[in-house]
Design a protein around this motif. Structure first.
Motif, PDB file in Angstrom:
ATOM      1  N   VAL A   7       0.694  -1.467  -0.023  1.00  0.00           N
ATOM      2  CA  VAL A   7       0.173   0.270   0.128  1.00  0.00           C
ATOM      3  C   VAL A   7       0.744   1.372  -0.261  1.00  0.00           C
ATOM      4  N   MET A   8       0.645   1.975  -0.311  1.00  0.00           N
ATOM      5  CA  MET A   8       0.770   3.270  -0.277  1.00  0.00           C
ATOM      6  C   MET A   8       0.788   4.316   0.485  1.00  0.00           C
ATOM      7  N   LEU A   9       2.177   5.272   0.811  1.00  0.00           N
ATOM      8  CA  LEU A   9       1.911   6.349   2.257  1.00  0.00           C
ATOM      9  C   LEU A   9       1.994   7.392   1.064  1.00  0.00           C
ATOM     10  N   HIS A  18      -0.417  12.160   5.909  1.00  0.00           N
ATOM     11  CA  HIS A  18      -0.876  11.198   5.632  1.00  0.00           C
ATOM     12  C   HIS A  18      -1.137   9.719   5.438  1.00  0.00           C
ATOM     13  N   LEU A  19      -1.827   8.882   5.661  1.00  0.00           N
ATOM     14  CA  LEU A  19      -1.560   7.230   4.981  1.00  0.00           C
ATOM     15  C   LEU A  19      -3.309   7.034   4.322  1.00  0.00           C
ATOM     16  N   GLU A  20      -2.832   6.669   3.436  1.00  0.00           N
ATOM     17  CA  GLU A  20      -3.945   5.980   2.476  1.00  0.00           C
ATOM     18  C   GLU A  20      -3.544   4.597   1.665  1.00  0.00           C
ATOM     19  N   VAL A  33     -13.294   3.924  12.055  1.00  0.00           N
ATOM     20  CA  VAL A  33     -12.147   4.904  12.625  1.00  0.00           C
ATOM     21  C   VAL A  33     -11.817   4.486  14.547  1.00  0.00           C
ATOM     22  N   ASP A  34     -10.141   5.461  14.408  1.00  0.00           N
ATOM     23  CA  ASP A  34      -9.771   4.771  15.617  1.00  0.00           C
ATOM     24  C   ASP A  34      -9.200   3.819  15.588  1.00  0.00           C
ATOM     25  N   GLN A  35      -9.450   2.908  15.298  1.00  0.00           N
ATOM     26  CA  GLN A  35      -8.268   1.920  14.706  1.00  0.00           C
ATOM     27  C   GLN A  35      -6.992   2.445  14.943  1.00  0.00           C
ATOM     28  N   ASP A  36      -6.455   1.280  15.566  1.00  0.00           N
ATOM     29  CA  ASP A  36      -4.744   1.448  15.326  1.00  0.00           C
ATOM     30  C   ASP A  36      -4.388   0.326  14.183  1.00  0.00           C
ATOM     31  N   ILE A  37      -3.126   1.343  13.283  1.00  0.00           N
ATOM     32  CA  ILE A  37      -2.400   0.841  12.112  1.00  0.00           C
ATOM     33  C   ILE A  37      -1.199   1.022  12.601  1.00  0.00           C
ATOM     34  N   ASN A  38      -0.727  -0.262  12.220  1.00  0.00           N
ATOM     35  CA  ASN A  38       0.909   0.058  12.787  1.00  0.00           C
ATOM     36  C   ASN A  38       2.006  -0.483  11.344  1.00  0.00           C
ATOM     37  N   PHE A  39       2.681   0.159  10.608  1.00  0.00           N
ATOM     38  CA  PHE A  39       2.943  -0.024   9.526  1.00  0.00           C
ATOM     39  C   PHE A  39       4.324  -0.288   9.514  1.00  0.00           C
ATOM     40  N   THR A  40       5.077  -0.773   8.663  1.00  0.00           N
ATOM     41  CA  THR A  40       6.364  -0.274   8.163  1.00  0.00           C
ATOM     42  C   THR A  40       7.033   0.303   6.566  1.00  0.00           C
ATOM     43  N   VAL A  41       7.345   0.251   6.455  1.00  0.00           N
ATOM     44  CA  VAL A  41       8.380   0.938   5.708  1.00  0.00           C
ATOM     45  C   VAL A  41       9.611  -0.197   5.108  1.00  0.00           C
ATOM     46  N   PRO A  42       8.995  -1.215   4.504  1.00  0.00           N
ATOM     47  CA  PRO A  42      10.373  -2.323   4.110  1.00  0.00           C
ATOM     48  C   PRO A  42      11.214  -2.039   3.908  1.00  0.00           C
ATOM     49  N   MET A  85       6.289   6.859  -0.769  1.00  0.00           N
ATOM     50  CA  MET A  85       6.887   5.664  -0.038  1.00  0.00           C
ATOM     51  C   MET A  85       6.080   4.304  -0.004  1.00  0.00           C
ATOM     52  N   PHE A  86       6.585   3.404  -0.330  1.00  0.00           N
ATOM     53  CA  PHE A  86       5.294   1.735  -0.191  1.00  0.00           C
ATOM     54  C   PHE A  86       5.255   1.514   1.360  1.00  0.00           C
ATOM     55  N   VAL A  87       4.870   0.864   1.337  1.00  0.00           N
ATOM     56  CA  VAL A  87       4.471   0.613   2.843  1.00  0.00           C
ATOM     57  C   VAL A  87       4.008  -1.097   3.417  1.00  0.00           C
ATOM     58  N   GLU A  88       4.175  -1.527   4.160  1.00  0.00           N
ATOM     59  CA  GLU A  88       2.909  -2.362   4.953  1.00  0.00           C
ATOM     60  C   GLU A  88       2.407  -2.503   6.048  1.00  0.00           C
ATOM     61  N   ALA A  89       1.761  -2.355   5.986  1.00  0.00           N
ATOM     62  CA  ALA A  89       0.156  -2.215   6.907  1.00  0.00           C
ATOM     63  C   ALA A  89      -0.728  -3.319   7.999  1.00  0.00           C
ATOM     64  N   GLY A  90      -0.885  -2.864   8.333  1.00  0.00           N
ATOM     65  CA  GLY A  90      -1.710  -3.897   9.130  1.00  0.00           C
ATOM     66  C   GLY A  90      -2.547  -3.228  10.973  1.00  0.00           C
ATOM     67  N   ILE A  91      -4.173  -2.940  10.634  1.00  0.00           N
ATOM     68  CA  ILE A  91      -5.244  -2.797  11.489  1.00  0.00           C
ATOM     69  C   ILE A  91      -5.247  -3.815  12.260  1.00  0.00           C
ATOM     70  N   VAL A  92      -5.288  -2.547  13.233  1.00  0.00           N
ATOM     71  CA  VAL A  92      -5.784  -3.666  14.611  1.00  0.00           C
ATOM     72  C   VAL A  92      -7.620  -3.397  14.959  1.00  0.00           C
ATOM     73  N   VAL A  93      -8.218  -4.572  14.346  1.00  0.00           N
ATOM     74  CA  VAL A  93      -9.076  -4.865  14.147  1.00  0.00           C
ATOM     75  C   VAL A  93     -10.147  -5.191  15.808  1.00  0.00           C
ATOM     76  N   ASN A  94      -9.119  -5.697  16.332  1.00  0.00           N
ATOM     77  CA  ASN A  94      -9.803  -6.179  18.156  1.00  0.00           C
ATOM     78  C   ASN A  94      -8.302  -6.331  18.732  1.00  0.00           C
ATOM     79  N   SER A  95      -9.286  -6.436  20.022  1.00  0.00           N
ATOM     80  CA  SER A  95      -7.483  -6.146  20.791  1.00  0.00           C
ATOM     81  C   SER A  95      -8.300  -6.907  22.323  1.00  0.00           C
ATOM     82  N   LYS A  96      -7.881  -7.712  23.170  1.00  0.00           N
ATOM     83  CA  LYS A  96      -7.813  -8.373  24.473  1.00  0.00           C
ATOM     84  C   LYS A  96      -6.712  -8.017  25.142  1.00  0.00           C
ATOM     85  N   LYS A  97      -6.769  -8.015  26.333  1.00  0.00           N
ATOM     86  CA  LYS A  97      -5.851  -7.789  27.486  1.00  0.00           C
ATOM     87  C   LYS A  97      -5.973  -9.366  27.974  1.00  0.00           C
TER      88      LYS A  97
END
Length: 167
Positions: A7-9, A18-20, A33-42, A85-97
Motif C-alpha cells: 500500500v502507498m503512503l 496522512h496514510l492512504e 474510525v480510530d482503530q490503530d494502524i501499525n506499518f513499516t517501510v520495508p 513510500m510503499f508500506v506494509e500495514a496492519g490495522i488492529v481490528v480487535n484487541s484483548k488483554k
C-alpha cells in the motif's frame, strides 16, 4: 490484525501526515474510525510506525475491489517519511488483554496442552514442573492461557528452549 501489503503512503500536506491504504472488500467491515494502524517501510527501515484510521471509504475502487482507508500519522514522524513510500500495514481490528505466552512455549501431547512452570531456582539451577493449561484465543505468535490454581499472572513460565528440555 488485518494485514495489508503493498500500500502507498501519500503526504497530502506537509503540515499534517496522512496514510492512504487500500483494503480488500472482504475485510472492510472490520475497519472502523480510530482503530490503530501499525506499518513499516520495508525498503527503508524495520521500524514500526503508528497511525489511526481517520476515514473509511464508501465505494469499491478498481479491478482489485479495494476500499480506500485514510489514516492520520503522528506529527513527529515527518522527518522519517518521504512522499510516495510503499508500506506494509496492519490495522488492529480487535484487541484483548489477557495472559499469553509465545506459541513456542506451549507443549502439546496427547491432545493436552502444557507449559513448564518454574518450581525452584537454587544456585542458578532451575527445576520446572510440567503443568496442564487451558487455552483461550490464539494469534500467529501468542496463545492465551486461562488462569487457574497452578498457572496465573505471577507464575514464571519457560518461554524459550522448551522443545530442547522436553525432548
Amino acid at each position: 490484525m488485518l494485514l495489508l501489503q503493498s500500500v502507498m503512503l501519500e503526504i497530502i500536506q506537509s503540515s499534517h501526515l496522512h496514510l492512504e491504504l487500500n483494503v480488500f472488500e472482504k475485510d472492510i467491515l472490520k475497519v472502523k474510525v480510530d482503530q490503530d494502524i501499525n506499518f513499516t517501510v520495508p525498503e527503508a527501515t524495520n521500524e514500526v510506525f503508528h497511525a489511526k484510521v481517520h476515514l473509511v471509504g464508501k465505494s469499491i475502487e478498481g479491478n482489485d475491489r479495494t476500499i480506500n482507508v485514510h489514516g492520520h500519522l503522528d506529527e513527529n514522524m515527518k522527518q522519517k517519511l518521504i512522499t510516495g513510500m510503499f508500506v506494509e500495514a496492519g490495522i488492529v481490528v480487535n484487541s484483548k488483554k489477557a495472559m499469553a505466552i509465545p506459541t513456542q512455549a506451549l507443549i502439546t501431547e496427547n491432545n493436552k496442552n502444557f507449559v513448564l512452570v518454574l518450581k525452584q531456582d537454587k544456585n542458578n539451577t532451575y527445576s520446572f514442573k510440567k503443568v496442564v493449561v487451558k487455552l483461550g484465543e490464539r494469534s500467529e505468535q501468542f496463545v492465551e492461557l486461562i488462569p487457574d490454581n497452578e498457572v496465573n499472572s505471577s507464575s514464571k513460565i519457560l518461554v524459550k528452549g522448551v522443545f530442547d528440555l522436553v525432548n
